[in-house]
Design a protein around this motif. Sequence first.
Motif, mmCIF file in Angstrom:
data_model
loop_
_atom_site.group_PDB
_atom_site.id
_atom_site.type_symbol
_atom_site.label_atom_id
_atom_site.label_comp_id
_atom_site.label_asym_id
_atom_site.label_seq_id
_atom_site.Cartn_x
_atom_site.Cartn_y
_atom_site.Cartn_z
ATOM 1 N N VAL A 117 22.039 1.055 0.402
ATOM 2 C CA VAL A 117 21.455 1.002 1.580
ATOM 3 C C VAL A 117 20.666 -0.272 1.594
ATOM 4 C CG1 VAL A 117 19.396 2.088 2.541
ATOM 5 C CG2 VAL A 117 20.791 3.663 1.365
ATOM 6 N N VAL A 118 20.176 -0.751 0.522
ATOM 7 C CA VAL A 118 19.513 -1.876 0.456
ATOM 8 C C VAL A 118 20.457 -3.089 1.128
ATOM 9 C CG1 VAL A 118 18.587 -3.679 -0.992
ATOM 10 C CG2 VAL A 118 18.143 -1.437 -1.543
ATOM 11 N N LYS A 119 21.629 -3.050 0.580
ATOM 12 C CA LYS A 119 22.716 -3.999 1.069
ATOM 13 C C LYS A 119 22.782 -4.115 2.485
ATOM 14 C CE LYS A 119 27.163 -3.929 2.248
ATOM 15 N NZ LYS A 119 28.002 -3.010 2.908
ATOM 16 N N VAL A 120 22.881 -2.906 3.126
ATOM 17 C CA VAL A 120 23.060 -2.932 4.546
ATOM 18 C C VAL A 120 21.770 -3.486 5.249
ATOM 19 C CG1 VAL A 120 23.178 -1.272 6.518
ATOM 20 C CG2 VAL A 120 24.445 -0.841 4.405
ATOM 21 N N MET A 121 20.798 -3.204 4.693
ATOM 22 C CA MET A 121 19.717 -3.826 5.367
ATOM 23 C C MET A 121 19.532 -5.321 5.283
ATOM 24 S SD MET A 121 16.521 -1.039 4.705
ATOM 25 C CE MET A 121 16.399 -1.525 2.819
ATOM 26 N N TYR A 122 19.869 -5.749 4.220
ATOM 27 C CA TYR A 122 19.504 -7.156 3.674
ATOM 28 C C TYR A 122 20.764 -8.225 3.871
ATOM 29 C CZ TYR A 122 14.958 -6.397 2.000
ATOM 30 O OH TYR A 122 13.469 -6.090 1.940
ATOM 31 N N PHE A 123 21.993 -7.775 3.473
ATOM 32 C CA PHE A 123 23.097 -8.558 3.535
ATOM 33 C C PHE A 123 23.853 -8.542 4.820
ATOM 34 C CE2 PHE A 123 23.641 -7.283 -1.190
ATOM 35 C CZ PHE A 123 22.171 -8.007 -1.298
ATOM 36 N N ASP A 124 24.025 -7.494 5.425
ATOM 37 C CA ASP A 124 24.637 -7.207 6.745
ATOM 38 C C ASP A 124 24.099 -7.970 8.201
ATOM 39 O OD1 ASP A 124 26.400 -5.994 5.052
ATOM 40 O OD2 ASP A 124 26.462 -4.233 5.951
ATOM 41 N N ALA A 125 24.623 -8.256 9.288
ATOM 42 C CA ALA A 125 24.027 -8.692 10.244
ATOM 43 C C ALA A 125 23.662 -7.573 11.028
ATOM 44 C CB ALA A 125 25.085 -9.614 11.009
ATOM 45 N N PRO A 126 22.425 -7.836 11.762
ATOM 46 C CA PRO A 126 21.914 -6.675 12.758
ATOM 47 C C PRO A 126 22.649 -6.515 14.022
ATOM 48 C CG PRO A 126 20.602 -8.695 12.795
ATOM 49 C CD PRO A 126 21.603 -8.860 11.808
ATOM 50 N N VAL A 127 23.002 -5.159 14.447
ATOM 51 C CA VAL A 127 23.714 -4.970 15.614
ATOM 52 C C VAL A 127 22.961 -5.426 16.806
ATOM 53 C CG1 VAL A 127 24.891 -3.027 16.622
ATOM 54 C CG2 VAL A 127 24.594 -2.861 14.297
ATOM 55 N N THR A 128 21.693 -5.106 16.635
ATOM 56 C CA THR A 128 20.875 -5.737 17.848
ATOM 57 C C THR A 128 19.765 -6.654 17.206
ATOM 58 O OG1 THR A 128 18.847 -4.064 18.070
ATOM 59 C CG2 THR A 128 20.958 -3.485 18.885
ATOM 60 N N ALA A 129 19.086 -7.408 18.130
ATOM 61 C CA ALA A 129 18.287 -8.210 17.594
ATOM 62 C C ALA A 129 16.724 -7.867 17.880
ATOM 63 C CB ALA A 129 18.334 -9.849 18.350
ATOM 64 N N SER A 130 16.796 -6.898 18.566
ATOM 65 C CA SER A 130 15.391 -6.400 18.880
ATOM 66 C C SER A 130 14.550 -5.917 17.882
ATOM 67 C CB SER A 130 15.581 -5.210 20.064
ATOM 68 O OG SER A 130 16.004 -4.020 19.203
ATOM 69 N N THR A 131 13.111 -6.195 17.815
ATOM 70 C CA THR A 131 12.356 -5.856 16.780
ATOM 71 C C THR A 131 12.128 -4.592 16.594
ATOM 72 O OG1 THR A 131 10.468 -6.813 18.140
ATOM 73 C CG2 THR A 131 11.418 -8.108 16.339
ATOM 74 N N VAL A 132 11.558 -4.073 15.551
ATOM 75 C CA VAL A 132 11.154 -2.467 15.527
ATOM 76 C C VAL A 132 9.857 -2.222 15.867
ATOM 77 C CG1 VAL A 132 11.285 -0.398 14.248
ATOM 78 C CG2 VAL A 132 12.899 -2.172 13.955
ATOM 79 N N SER A 133 9.426 -1.538 16.895
ATOM 80 C CA SER A 133 8.221 -1.370 17.269
ATOM 81 C C SER A 133 7.591 0.043 16.742
ATOM 82 C CB SER A 133 7.544 -1.507 18.679
ATOM 83 O OG SER A 133 8.243 -0.637 19.374
ATOM 84 N N ALA A 134 6.435 0.187 16.346
ATOM 85 C CA ALA A 134 5.947 1.495 16.095
ATOM 86 C C ALA A 134 4.296 1.526 16.255
ATOM 87 C CB ALA A 134 5.873 1.601 14.424
ATOM 88 N N PRO A 135 4.234 2.994 16.546
ATOM 89 C CA PRO A 135 2.431 2.918 16.958
ATOM 90 C C PRO A 135 1.700 2.726 15.743
ATOM 91 C CG PRO A 135 3.739 5.062 17.165
ATOM 92 C CD PRO A 135 4.960 4.214 16.704
ATOM 93 N N ARG A 136 0.679 2.371 16.025
ATOM 94 C CA ARG A 136 -0.265 1.841 15.135
ATOM 95 C C ARG A 136 -0.249 2.856 13.747
ATOM 96 N NH1 ARG A 136 -5.680 0.832 16.146
ATOM 97 N NH2 ARG A 136 -5.299 0.159 18.148
ATOM 98 N N ASP A 137 -0.679 3.993 14.112
ATOM 99 C CA ASP A 137 -0.846 5.139 12.893
ATOM 100 C C ASP A 137 0.367 5.159 12.133
ATOM 101 O OD1 ASP A 137 0.496 6.163 15.151
ATOM 102 O OD2 ASP A 137 -0.315 8.096 14.811
ATOM 103 N N VAL A 138 1.618 5.202 12.730
ATOM 104 C CA VAL A 138 2.712 5.343 12.009
ATOM 105 C C VAL A 138 2.924 3.839 10.995
ATOM 106 C CG1 VAL A 138 5.364 5.223 11.880
ATOM 107 C CG2 VAL A 138 3.957 6.521 13.625
ATOM 108 N N ARG A 139 2.624 2.636 11.687
ATOM 109 C CA ARG A 139 2.699 1.341 10.890
ATOM 110 C C ARG A 139 1.919 1.438 9.544
ATOM 111 N NH1 ARG A 139 4.507 -3.729 12.403
ATOM 112 N NH2 ARG A 139 3.119 -5.332 11.211
ATOM 113 N N THR A 140 0.480 1.777 10.017
ATOM 114 C CA THR A 140 -0.326 1.680 8.808
ATOM 115 C C THR A 140 -0.010 2.703 7.726
ATOM 116 O OG1 THR A 140 -1.902 1.641 10.659
ATOM 117 C CG2 THR A 140 -2.709 1.996 8.621
ATOM 118 N N VAL A 141 0.356 3.805 7.937
ATOM 119 C CA VAL A 141 0.609 5.062 7.254
ATOM 120 C C VAL A 141 1.799 4.435 6.120
ATOM 121 C CG1 VAL A 141 1.164 7.426 6.638
ATOM 122 C CG2 VAL A 141 -0.541 6.783 8.178
#
Lengths: 492, 495
Positions: free
Chosen positions: B439-463
């Motif tokens: 899982v770490v490999k996929v996140m760090y070593f592989d190229a992203p499929v889309t370039a869009s950044t991930v957005s989250a509501p503020r409560d989710v982000r904080t928690v």
Amino acid sequence: MGLLSLAIWVPIAFGVALLAFGRDEHARGVRWVALVGAIVSFLVTVPLFTGFQNGTAAMQFVEKASWIARFNVNYHLGIDGISMWLVLLTSFITVVVVISAWEVITERVNQYMGAFLILSGFMIGVFAALDGILFYVFFEATLIPMYLIIGIWGGPNKIYAAFKFFIYTLLGSLLMLVALIFLYNKSGGSFDILSWHKLPLGSTAQTFLFFAFFAAFAVKVPMWPVHTWLPDVHVEAPTGGSAVLAAIMLKLGAYGFLRFSMPIAPDASHEWAWLMIALSLIAVIYVGLVALVQEDMKKLVAYSSVAHMGFVTLGFFIFNELGVSGGIVQMIAHGFVSGAMFLGIGVLYDRVHSRQIADYGGVVNTMPKFAAFALLFAMANCGLPGTAGFVGEWMVILGAVKANFWIGLGAATALIFGAAYTLWMYKRVYLGPVGNDHVKELTDINAREFLMLSLLAIAVLWMGIYPKPFTDAMDTSVTELLRHVATPKLPR
Amino acid sequence: MIDKLSWVAIYPEIVLLVMACIIALVDLSTTSARRTRTYVLTLLTLAVVAVLTGIAANDGKTIYGFGGMVVSDPMGNWLKCFATVALMVTLVYGRPYAADREMLRGGEMFTISMFALLGMFVMISGSNFLLIYLGLELLTLSSYALVALRRDNAVASEAAMKYFVLGAMASGFLLYGLSMLYGATGSLDTNEVFKIIASGKVNHQVLVFGLVFIVAGLAFKVGAAPFHMWVPDVYQGAPTAVTLLIGAAPELAAFAIIIRLLVEGLLPLAFDWQQMLALLAIASLLVGNLAAIAQTNLKRMLAYSTIAQMGFMLLGLVAGVVNGNTYNAQFAYSASMFYIVTYVLTTLASFGIILLLAREGFESEEITDLAGLNQRSPLYAGVMAIAMFSLAGLPPLVGFYAKLAVLQALIASGQAIYIGLAVFAVIMSLIGAFYYLRVVKVMYFDAPVTASTVSAPRDVRTVLSINGLLILVLGIVPGGLMTLCANAIVATLAN
């Protein structure tokens, strides 16, 4: 906060800050922060050397605080004549590695620099820890940044290499964890490494411990036949990763033998010394021969690392003063020399994007300054007197001859192979007429590369010409260690 | 006449029950698609309950109520407190996901999950076999409904069906075992049963017969192999928010009933159930770790990883009684409690990331869906990496200390067979490291499929940030939580 804590946490703090604040738009700033961080981290370790008291085997700069009270785990740091040099080596190499990556790494600069600084703090932690769990935590934590370094900035086959590195070394260290807990229970609830040195242990327990530690440290060193991960990883790792791996991470294993296996299980160490010596000799001779036929420069140096680390373990397990001191000197020398060799290959790779020896030839014509450095390091790698490489190997061979003439002879012949593969590579890459158009267009090293190689050259020459400070500092610690190893724990 | 103490013992449950009913009524007048009012009220209630249980736990007092039917002790109260917090975090992570999938058209998700929590509370505080069973049923019935919450989704309905059939079978096993025990001892009260068995007047064979069914039922509930078959299907089939609901907090309750039934009630039979648990643990470690490697679906992989982690947790319970001697018990059981608490913390983070990445019409269930997350959002990739390394048991993350504590309990027993078990567990966790690393490999070593950044509501982000940070911070200073678990277990065993 004590000096050792600073030595551990300053680089980690800089590393974390880089991870949190850097973006590639600010790459320039990130590099400078990283350099400042590395230099500050190095300066913090300098007083460890200047303030070090020779002539005592006691741990110095000791810090102790309760950490996990429930398991009697302490935040217990301290260094002796053996670990002091390794701490300094680590902080020094980190500066060089940061310089080496300056313009070479352009993507995710902050993560690259951050990973190396954090790694540096973890490795210093390994050398400074006097508590079993603290040691283990640092020992294992080094895997995470190294895994990412190989996997993100490595070559085409990087993922295979990153997994191989991680899984191989994790297997070893997990068995060590079982051994640590076993010792904890045997000692009635203490993780204090130094108290384990005096712990009475039966023959079965010692054998179990010896092999559990062997699993961890032999893989890390790496000793033949568990060395196969090293060439693969070196080939794929980025230049800085290879340099740190060879210069410091391999020493974590060798250091473990000194701190754990030998003093905690002295009888088992004596009993199994033949095995350790045999494996070391195979590493020195056989792997030396394997290095001779490599087509890839990095692979060649990787195999030569295995062979040189064979000298280290050989020196340790002949159990005399010359052998053990020689092994430690060789550890430090190999740190400088192998680091320099890998960084040198990196210099060429950045320009030509090939590591095949066949793609070069006559580099001396277009890069005279660089070729001069390379010659020095090549000479150090084959153990020419006057360079760092000579001192350790010579001491180990002397020690080996004292113990058993044939072992000494075997080790000495290996020097010939070392000279052969290193000089042959040097001839094919640097000497002769210009090999091809790529070589013709090469530009000589710039000021940054000059600085980086000079730092290492000074270290190599200093250690080769005047090794006295190194041996003086470690003398008493080595004597103390040998006294522990010589004292049997079994009733006679 | 019910005395005052009885009410003190169960007032968090009363608050929870009353508020769950009130919130169900309030929700009738809520029209917002995201159920903001219900959501806020639920979180507030849970916060109050968490504080109440936390205070009770901190008091360290043990109170029996309703004639010994319920017990309020530090272990139970801490587990309730953690379960409540875990549910709060689950709801924060799950709400945007649920809203996107029209699971919030009514407020059932909130009220049912509160009833599920109530079920957990009853399980945790039950000091009587019947009450424990009632709590378990309240929890599982609520869980079935939650899994089936997406009525129009065939996969979810299928998962609910499987869950129901297998869950009902497990309940049957457990109930049958309990009734055997009742028949043999003539009591349903855990402390009474303990005394009667300890007196040695009961036929051992009958007891073991009942015990087999109880252990099998419990193994079903925690998902230990070979009773694990429902876990991968339900984890994968349920909507991810519900997967987290049934995969996080209930594990704490399951741990509690294992302690209540096996330790508090059946400790004199420890020799027998330890052997059974050891076999379950070995099987779980093998099946979980080996099967997880082959998975490409992230939720399914995490399901198998859960099986393996439960195996590790069970190992802690195995080492409690050595040769009829209980000197090791507090180390062993508190190691398991620490393990389960940190496991829940880590699971919350990993599923939190999956929920975050799952956008409308895109489930983000495959491991490859995480590709290049580091480039899209270094923060979330970092949290996920921390969770994975922690599950793999790497220091300096909290998962390491959980494994350390369990291994220590095994080795402290001094029995060669337990040391062998420790080595086996270690080798299995090496295999486990492989799939977590992927899982770490996929996140760090592989190229992203889309370039869009991930957005989250503020409560989710904080928690989520706090969640990730906590895994790291507890890894650097694990002492406090370890001591807390130890004290809680000691207080419970003292009774």
